[in-house]
Design a protein around this motif. Sequence first.
Motif: not given
Length: 365
Positions: A300-311
């Motif tokens: 339950r952490k604030p998550t900064i998700l770096m996404n490039n190859i997934f929907n």
Amino acid sequence: MLNGITVHPDCRHFRGDIPCRPNKEHGYQCAGCPVYAPIQQRILIIKLGAIGDVIRTTPLLRRLRQEYPNSKITWLTLTPAILPQGQIDEVLKLDLPSVLHLQQREFDLLFNLDKDKEACAMLDSIRATQKFGYQLHPRHGVAWPVGELANHKYLTGVFDELSQQNQKPYVQEIFELCGYEFRGEEYVFDTHEDQGYDWSQLPTSHPRIGLNTGCGDRWTTRLWSDEKWITLIGQLQQAGYAPVLLGGAAEDERNQRLHAATGAAYLGTFPLPQFINLMHQMDGIVTQVTMAMHISIALRKPTILMNNIFNPYEFDLYGRGQIVQPNKQCVCFYRGTCKLGGPGCMEELPAEKVFEAVRASVAIS
């Protein structure tokens, strides 16, 4: 009755080969036992791996406990150590003894959430009143949906075009596959806080931002360059955050370089339970789509998700954090290389964009 002694093999506490905990701790026997808990439903979940997918399937446990409070839940997996204690009555590792054991039992509900051929074969070979998920196609030997509930999740997994069009998070798809409406149930996860790990080397005067710098070796188009990490670390430090480098053995060399270049905290590599607890000490996590992302969401952490190859619709951050993506369209959906060549589109994700997401998600008091 066995030799005139009452035995309750239908009790959730009963072990069959060794004394149950109530007997061990209080001397209770089945006759007149004050904690006798007869099982009303027997439920089997088959979710083998990978670790991240096992973690993000655990919200299903909350619904099953709500729907069937007197059930016995068994989970078959390749990674038993990652599953939390308490919500699951029996965790079995996929091996020959477990297969032989399960094939002689009967269940009321069986959920197979993997398309692996061995998982599908297990669904076919185990007796259960109701079965959900995936089975083996009887003629062609490939994974095949069990009923219409599994059709959506099945099809998004076998056709890239449908996967790219999908707007349902993974957890919602899993719930629907099992016949339930997803209501925002959180992950079930162990922080390992009771282990008393010593984190006295962590910075204490500023919000800690964990930076998970790796992504595994399957889809390396997810990787960000050292230069981008160094820029982000500098921005975080200047703004009053305390960056903490995270990763496993594959990231150790990179994290040592980043530590030397920036002074960001780096404590080294740890066994998985200790790594989970280290992540639990963070106020926010920056990560690519990898195991650490699933752990961060579970914690339950604030998550900064770096996404490039997934929907991006696949990921539910539960209202904590943000998904950040490159400034140009990627042509590397579930690929290890970019179809356009070059270093890949992750380099088109500016450090400033990640920094702003951190600032919007983790306040500096």
